[in-house]
Design a protein around this motif. Sequence first.
Motif, PDB file in Angstrom:
ATOM      1  N   GLU A 161       0.837  -1.200   0.000  1.00 40.13           N
ATOM      2  CA  GLU A 161       0.000   0.000   0.000  1.00 40.13           C
ATOM      3  C   GLU A 161       0.878   1.259   0.000  1.00 40.13           C
ATOM      4  O   GLU A 161       0.588   2.233  -0.699  1.00 40.13           O
ATOM      5  CB  GLU A 161      -0.912   0.019   1.242  1.00 40.13           C
ATOM      6  N   GLU A 184      -4.121   5.538  -0.329  1.00 45.24           N
ATOM      7  CA  GLU A 184      -3.092   4.522  -0.048  1.00 45.24           C
ATOM      8  C   GLU A 184      -2.378   4.802   1.275  1.00 45.24           C
ATOM      9  O   GLU A 184      -2.023   3.865   1.998  1.00 45.24           O
ATOM     10  CB  GLU A 184      -2.062   4.452  -1.186  1.00 45.24           C
ATOM     11  N   GLU A 199      -9.854   0.530  -3.979  1.00 43.57           N
ATOM     12  CA  GLU A 199      -8.992  -0.119  -4.980  1.00 43.57           C
ATOM     13  C   GLU A 199      -9.711  -0.195  -6.336  1.00 43.57           C
ATOM     14  O   GLU A 199      -9.095  -0.020  -7.386  1.00 43.57           O
ATOM     15  CB  GLU A 199      -8.577  -1.524  -4.532  1.00 43.57           C
TER      16      GLU A 199
HETATM   17 FE   LIG Z   1      -4.790   0.550  -1.274  1.00 46.50          FE
END
Ligand SMILES: [Fe+2]
Length: 384
Positions: free
Chosen positions: A145, A177, A258
Amino acid sequence: MAAEMALVKPISKFNTTKTSTPKFGNPRKTCSLRPKFSSVTMSATSQPATAKKPGKKAAKTAIKETLLTPRFYTTDFDEMETLFNTEINKNLNQDEFVALLQEFKTDYNQTHFVRNKEFKEAADKMQGPLRQIFVEFLERSCTAEFSGFLLYKELGRRLKKTNPVVAEIFSLMSRDEARHAGFLNKGLSDFNFALDLGFLTKARKYTFFKPKFIFYATYLSEKIGYWRYITIYRHLKENPEYQCYPIFNYFENWCQDENRHGDFFSALLKAQPQFLNDWKAKLWSRFFCLSVYVTMYLNDCQRTAFYEGIGLNTKEFDMHVLIETNRTTARIFPAVLDVENPEFKRKLDRMVEINQKIIAVGESDDIALVKNLEEDSTYCSIGF
Ligand SMILES: [Fe+2]
Ligand SMILES: [Fe+2]
């Protein structure tokens, strides 16, 4: 980014991948993640978590890099600027990007990632091998991430003048993120570990990918991440007896981040038809599908105890994720793989066997030269 965007690469002496350190300035100034502890604990798994008393943080000074370790990426930012210059590229659909930007600004998950006391309680209950493998899961996920955070943050910065709309989307994706990585890092603290993300930003090597490869790899990484998170979430909802740590409860909304990231890369690819419409694009698309799928399969089969620990059959889980990701990817890539052909799975399983041999050679007491020869011959037997 959710999935590990690591690619199966040749062993180091044949490795032609260029690595460089991007100019991030001082990452501590820009990174919204503040590591709580100054220790470097990339390879937390080599320490017995159960031996640590609460409040004492494990310290490690080396990153355990392997063929399948999640990587940090950098790219040709000048080429990126050209690709997103509306004066040069008439295929850029700015209306679509403006609509996407509104979605990101809405920030659906602004209040989603809030922890509660169940995290620490669940971590304290987890003992033995499952505890150790959980730490590794959190560590690898956090690294993956954070890798997305770094890349998107820099793209947001570099594209500001050329294409402010696209730049702002990248910045908002880096926000997502950072949130994901921070949440995972807090999870690590439940197990008395912490990743020093500021240190990693400066100390780790960056793998260079040309922009078009960033697009293929990142699109796949985001979509594979979506399918992994949603599949685990649905499985645990149906089988709550395997719910051993509350982080999985967050996966339903998390995976939507995502999915949005993947949709943005889909729009980016559509704006770059030269990456989609010729025989080279078909070959590269298939190559990246293969690389990303194989990396996931090998990684997960190496960590089958984790998936079995939450009640999943590792190979069945992976094949479901691969098939769904491949179906999604077929909507934008000019070519994908025939992953539903039983021969594909047979070859994946053969690679798992070979990978296990490579690991066994690496862990053996043989001298370095013999190890290299053994590893070389084993790599040579990998082939699709
Ligand atoms: Fe992510
Ligand atoms: Fe993402």
